[in-house]
Design a protein around this motif. Structure first.
Motif, PDB file in Angstrom:
ATOM      1  N   SER A  58       1.859  20.763  -3.158  1.00 34.15           N
ATOM      2  CA  SER A  58       2.789  21.693  -2.496  1.00 34.15           C
ATOM      3  C   SER A  58       3.297  21.223  -1.378  1.00 34.15           C
ATOM      4  N   ARG A  59       2.609  20.242  -0.762  1.00 29.37           N
ATOM      5  CA  ARG A  59       2.918  19.854   0.764  1.00 29.37           C
ATOM      6  C   ARG A  59       4.242  19.035   0.767  1.00 29.37           C
ATOM      7  N   PRO A  60       5.200  19.662   1.350  1.00 29.94           N
ATOM      8  CA  PRO A  60       6.597  19.000   1.428  1.00 29.94           C
ATOM      9  C   PRO A  60       6.375  17.620   2.118  1.00 29.94           C
ATOM     10  N   LEU A  61       7.744  16.853   2.023  1.00 33.88           N
ATOM     11  CA  LEU A  61       7.685  15.457   2.587  1.00 33.88           C
ATOM     12  C   LEU A  61       8.021  15.655   4.023  1.00 33.88           C
ATOM     13  N   CYS A  62       7.429  14.679   4.429  1.00 28.95           N
ATOM     14  CA  CYS A  62       7.815  14.354   6.054  1.00 28.95           C
ATOM     15  C   CYS A  62       7.958  12.821   6.434  1.00 28.95           C
ATOM     16  N   CYS A  63       9.114  12.475   7.311  1.00 28.39           N
ATOM     17  CA  CYS A  63       9.185  11.033   7.546  1.00 28.39           C
ATOM     18  C   CYS A  63       8.062  10.568   8.389  1.00 28.39           C
ATOM     19  N   GLY A  64       7.218  11.299   9.167  1.00 27.43           N
ATOM     20  CA  GLY A  64       5.962  10.638   9.930  1.00 27.43           C
ATOM     21  C   GLY A  64       6.451  10.888  11.149  1.00 27.43           C
ATOM     22  N   ARG A  65       7.626  10.995  11.764  1.00 27.95           N
ATOM     23  CA  ARG A  65       7.987  11.179  13.198  1.00 27.95           C
ATOM     24  C   ARG A  65       7.076  11.493  14.080  1.00 27.95           C
ATOM     25  N   THR A  66       6.715  12.989  13.969  1.00 25.18           N
ATOM     26  CA  THR A  66       5.750  13.381  14.720  1.00 25.18           C
ATOM     27  C   THR A  66       4.640  12.882  14.960  1.00 25.18           C
ATOM     28  N   PHE A  67       3.951  12.311  13.980  1.00 28.57           N
ATOM     29  CA  PHE A  67       2.655  11.429  14.163  1.00 28.57           C
ATOM     30  C   PHE A  67       2.909  10.396  15.122  1.00 28.57           C
ATOM     31  N   LEU A  68       4.153   9.756  14.717  1.00 31.36           N
ATOM     32  CA  LEU A  68       4.517   8.238  15.431  1.00 31.36           C
ATOM     33  C   LEU A  68       4.648   8.474  16.958  1.00 31.36           C
ATOM     34  N   VAL A  70       3.304  10.641  18.942  1.00 30.93           N
ATOM     35  CA  VAL A  70       2.091  10.691  19.734  1.00 30.93           C
ATOM     36  C   VAL A  70       1.157   9.365  19.284  1.00 30.93           C
ATOM     37  N   GLY A  71       1.558   8.282  18.797  1.00 31.01           N
ATOM     38  CA  GLY A  71       0.728   7.324  18.473  1.00 31.01           C
ATOM     39  C   GLY A  71      -0.065   7.150  17.370  1.00 31.01           C
ATOM     40  N   ARG A  72      -0.065   8.149  16.401  1.00 35.70           N
ATOM     41  CA  ARG A  72      -1.006   8.087  15.419  1.00 35.70           C
ATOM     42  C   ARG A  72      -0.051   7.369  14.121  1.00 35.70           C
ATOM     43  N   VAL A  73      -0.147   6.057  14.284  1.00 36.07           N
ATOM     44  CA  VAL A  73       0.552   5.397  13.385  1.00 36.07           C
ATOM     45  C   VAL A  73       0.089   5.208  11.932  1.00 36.07           C
ATOM     46  N   ASP A  74      -1.301   5.154  11.843  1.00 34.85           N
ATOM     47  CA  ASP A  74      -1.886   5.135  10.349  1.00 34.85           C
ATOM     48  C   ASP A  74      -1.275   6.483   9.610  1.00 34.85           C
ATOM     49  N   GLU A  75      -1.270   7.753  10.323  1.00 38.32           N
ATOM     50  CA  GLU A  75      -0.787   8.817   9.804  1.00 38.32           C
ATOM     51  C   GLU A  75       0.744   8.954   9.286  1.00 38.32           C
ATOM     52  N   ALA A  76       1.586   8.453  10.420  1.00 35.69           N
ATOM     53  CA  ALA A  76       2.811   8.205  10.375  1.00 35.69           C
ATOM     54  C   ALA A  76       3.118   7.280   9.030  1.00 35.69           C
ATOM     55  N   ARG A  77       2.293   6.230   8.889  1.00 34.33           N
ATOM     56  CA  ARG A  77       2.748   5.315   7.683  1.00 34.33           C
ATOM     57  C   ARG A  77       2.348   6.017   6.392  1.00 34.33           C
ATOM     58  N   ARG A  78       1.374   6.600   6.338  1.00 28.93           N
ATOM     59  CA  ARG A  78       1.060   7.201   5.026  1.00 28.93           C
ATOM     60  C   ARG A  78       2.310   8.414   4.705  1.00 28.93           C
ATOM     61  N   GLU A  79       2.731   9.284   5.821  1.00 27.23           N
ATOM     62  CA  GLU A  79       3.586  10.155   5.526  1.00 27.23           C
ATOM     63  C   GLU A  79       5.061   9.439   5.029  1.00 27.23           C
ATOM     64  N   TYR A 106      16.932   9.000  11.301  1.00 29.90           N
ATOM     65  CA  TYR A 106      17.156   7.443  11.964  1.00 29.90           C
ATOM     66  C   TYR A 106      15.957   6.617  11.750  1.00 29.90           C
ATOM     67  N   SER A 107      14.739   7.643  11.890  1.00 26.53           N
ATOM     68  CA  SER A 107      13.413   6.807  11.505  1.00 26.53           C
ATOM     69  C   SER A 107      13.484   6.100  10.290  1.00 26.53           C
ATOM     70  N   PHE A 108      14.261   6.426   9.191  1.00 25.19           N
ATOM     71  CA  PHE A 108      14.304   5.787   7.972  1.00 25.19           C
ATOM     72  C   PHE A 108      14.883   4.291   8.355  1.00 25.19           C
ATOM     73  N   ARG A 109      15.942   4.373   9.179  1.00 19.07           N
ATOM     74  CA  ARG A 109      16.875   3.051   9.420  1.00 19.07           C
ATOM     75  C   ARG A 109      16.190   2.245  10.622  1.00 19.07           C
ATOM     76  N   ASP A 110      15.326   2.719  11.441  1.00 15.53           N
ATOM     77  CA  ASP A 110      14.681   1.757  12.379  1.00 15.53           C
ATOM     78  C   ASP A 110      12.973   1.823  12.267  1.00 15.53           C
ATOM     79  N   GLU A 111      12.277   2.687  12.567  1.00 16.33           N
ATOM     80  CA  GLU A 111      10.876   2.728  12.798  1.00 16.33           C
ATOM     81  C   GLU A 111      10.128   2.264  11.417  1.00 16.33           C
ATOM     82  N   ILE A 112      10.832   3.010  10.226  1.00 20.07           N
ATOM     83  CA  ILE A 112       9.922   3.086   9.038  1.00 20.07           C
ATOM     84  C   ILE A 112      10.034   1.681   8.425  1.00 20.07           C
ATOM     85  N   PRO A 113      10.991   1.100   8.283  1.00 20.01           N
ATOM     86  CA  PRO A 113      11.009  -0.238   7.908  1.00 20.01           C
ATOM     87  C   PRO A 113      10.014  -1.565   8.473  1.00 20.01           C
ATOM     88  N   SER A 114       9.681  -1.023   9.850  1.00 22.22           N
ATOM     89  CA  SER A 114       8.809  -1.913  10.639  1.00 22.22           C
ATOM     90  C   SER A 114       7.251  -1.388  10.254  1.00 22.22           C
TER      91      SER A 114
END
Length: 272
Positions: A58-68, A70-79, A106-114
């Motif tokens: 039931s947990r909705p989707l999130c791009c992970g931007r908020t984790f990223l 604050v430097g929580r890269v692993d959590e951002a990657r999982r999201e 724009y996270s989909f176009r910039d940070e997420i592919p990295s």
């Protein structure tokens, strides 16, 4: 809202499929923006989908931007991986991914592919568009037929930093200018100063407000009461509200108001 848009509508308009990414900010704080976007896209002939998590959760989707942020890269990657998995069937089918919050889309176009070095992430980056980017593209190609009516004479527009950095302001202006008789003025501003949670920090609020006072807040204060104040970024809208006491609205709501006005005008012309 999610349940109504899991599958395409039938027999509506142009038949173009889009998948709307409902980001965390708009989903929880301003769901009226999501509803407005669905209304506008549907009125323009789109079959609107809302992506659901692949796993039964039931947990909705999130791009992970908020984790990223604050430097929580692993959590951002999982999201990001969760969201990519949910959007991949649409991307594989050539369906545009449309978003509302600039920092998320724009996270989909910039940070997420990295962060997620996969072919699926790269393909998503190629098909991810902000709501106004999609509308401006479809209108320019002659594929968008929106029923619109006048709602105001002037709109004062503030651009989100991600829109500016991705050269997206022309698309916002073009989308707003679809509204008949609406003059659009873009504020020559830098960052609004809010920058996520930066503007709420006890040790950063003074810097935040100084940034906002450079040009944004004075321009908003000078605007008359009938002027629409438009800002697509959640943080920008909050800064304008807190600093100038004016409600700023997403471009989706402006267009939804214009669609509603057109419908009302059509209803009043119908014979009783």
């Amino acid at each position: 809202m999610d349940a109504r848009h899991k599958a395409p509508h039938e027999g509506r308009g142009l038949g173009s499929d889009v998948v709307l990414f409902a980001d965390t900010f708009n989903r929880y704080f301003e769901p009226e923006n999501i509803a407005a976007a669905i209304d506008v896209l549907s009125a323009g002939g789109c079959h609107v989908h809302l992506a659901q998590p692949v796993r039964n959760t039931s947990r909705p989707l999130c791009c992970g931007r908020t984790f990223l942020a604050v430097g929580r890269v692993d959590e951002a990657r999982r999201e990001a991986e969760r969201t990519i998995a949910a959007l991949t069937p649409y991307v594989d089918g050539g369906v545009p991914v449309v978003g509302l919050e600039p920092s998320c889309l724009y996270s989909f176009r910039d940070e997420i592919p990295s962060l997620v070095k996969s072919e699926a992430a790269r393909r998503l980056a190629d098909q991810a568009l902000l709501f106004e980017d999609y509308l401006a593209r479809e209108a320019s190609a002659g594929r968008l037929k929106l029923p619109l009516a006048p709602i105001a004479k002037r709109a004062l527009l503030h651009g989100h930093c991600h829109q500016k950095s991705f050269a997206g302001m022309a698309a916002v202006e073009a989308a707003l200018k679809l509204v008949p008789e609406l003059a659009v003025e873009t504020i020559e501003s830098s960052c609004c100063g809010m920058a996520g949670a930066f503007g709420y920090g006890a040790d950063t609020i003074d810097v935040s407000l100084k940034m906002a006072e450079l040009s944004l807040l004075p321009a908003v204060r000078k605007a008359d009461a009938d002027t629409l104040v438009v800002a697509d970024g959640t943080s920008c809208r909050h800064q304008i509200k807190d600093g100038a006491g004016r409600e700023a609205i997403h471009v989706a709501r402006v267009l939804a108001m214009s669609v509603a006005a057109a419908r009302h005008s059509e209803d009043t012309r119908r014979p009783r």
